[in-house]
Each structure stands twice: as C-alpha cells, then as structure tokens.
Design a protein around this motif. Sequence first.
Motif, PDB file in Angstrom:
ATOM      1  N   ILE A  11      76.712  80.936  23.327  1.00  0.00           N
ATOM      2  CA  ILE A  11      77.050  81.531  22.039  1.00  0.00           C
ATOM      3  C   ILE A  11      76.368  82.883  21.941  1.00  0.00           C
ATOM      4  O   ILE A  11      75.141  82.977  21.981  1.00  0.00           O
ATOM      5  N   VAL A  60      82.111  82.835  22.087  1.00  0.00           N
ATOM      6  CA  VAL A  60      81.595  81.609  22.686  1.00  0.00           C
ATOM      7  C   VAL A  60      82.318  81.387  24.009  1.00  0.00           C
ATOM      8  O   VAL A  60      83.544  81.497  24.077  1.00  0.00           O
ATOM      9  N   TYR A  71      75.265  72.438  18.644  1.00  0.00           N
ATOM     10  CA  TYR A  71      75.673  73.797  18.309  1.00  0.00           C
ATOM     11  C   TYR A  71      76.864  73.760  17.354  1.00  0.00           C
ATOM     12  O   TYR A  71      77.599  72.776  17.296  1.00  0.00           O
ATOM     13  N   ILE A 110      80.099  76.339  16.187  1.00  0.00           N
ATOM     14  CA  ILE A 110      80.829  77.556  16.506  1.00  0.00           C
ATOM     15  C   ILE A 110      81.449  78.092  15.217  1.00  0.00           C
ATOM     16  O   ILE A 110      82.286  77.420  14.611  1.00  0.00           O
ATOM     17  N   TYR A 118      84.611  83.302  15.533  1.00  0.00           N
ATOM     18  CA  TYR A 118      84.225  83.656  16.894  1.00  0.00           C
ATOM     19  C   TYR A 118      85.373  83.413  17.861  1.00  0.00           C
ATOM     20  O   TYR A 118      86.119  82.439  17.742  1.00  0.00           O
TER      21      TYR A 118
END
Length: 176
Positions: A80, A87, A166, A168, A172
Amino acid sequence: MDIKKIFLLCAFSIFAFAFKIDNINYNSFKADFTQVVVDTSNKTLIYEGKFYYKNDKSLWQYLNPDEKRVYINKEKVVVIDDDLEQVVISKEEIDLENILKNVVLDKKDKNTLIYKANYQNVIYYVKVLNDVLTNISYKDELDNQVSIDFTNTKINTDLEDSLFKYEIPNNYDIIR
C-alpha cells in the motif's frame, strides 16, 4: 522499489522467522530496520522503517524516504503506497518447506551465527547475534547489494493481530 524486489525480501523475511535457528524460536518479532541498497554504479538508497512478524505474517512499514506498508502472508503480498494512492497485490505462494531444505550454517564465531539460503536463485545471508536476528543481506537479480539491519529488537512480544490487517481505501488504484 519494484514489486519483485519487495516480494523477494518479504518472502525471505517470513522464511527467516519461520524456522528454528539453533533452538531459537521467534513467535513474534518487532524491530526498527535500515535497508541499504547499493547498485552497480555505487548509487546508494537508504530506507528506514519498522518490521513486525507474528505467526507467518509480517508487516514492513517503510517510513523514510517514502511511506508504504507491505503486508505479507503465505499466500500474498500487499503493498500500500499512500503517496501514489495505489495498492499492488501479488498472489505468490511461498514454499517454506522447500526453502528450509536449503538453509545451512555458513559461519560461526562465538555469539555470531551466519546462515545462508538460496531462494529463487538469490543467496541470502542471515546474521544472528546473541540469538537475535541483526541483519539480512543479499545480492538481487540486478546485482544490487541489499543489506537490512535490525535494531531495537523485541522478540516474542505481544503483537495485536489487527496490526497485520489492511484496509484499501476506495479511491486507490489496485494492481493485481
């Protein structure tokens, strides 16, 4: 830093902690790291950050010169990059059993052990001082010399599982 270099580093980082080194067993590990990359024309890049490992998962949190997070487990690598709003997801399986067959003790000197392993045609050296991992070094496929020093190390400390999860952001770009 391209994804292949990150993957090689990450794959080896999981391997480095997944096996017992002379009765040393890292259930978890956290440290600051400095990664120095010297190319064939002696140009040097220095990266700094924090490294976390727990139960076959790891996180490389790069802080300088660019911020990025690299999450690794046995099935994939997720990079990331907040600056690029990007990503990269690489679904690579890491064959730990096959890697472990190739680990050998290369040098031993009092409290220092240096192990050697060959993974995907790259030879890695792992330095352990007083039962603590202090350095990983290797020459990559582009003949860059890479050395990662670990400092402020904490072994078998409590790390929250959430550290390895994580998210996202919706805006992104995702590269698979």
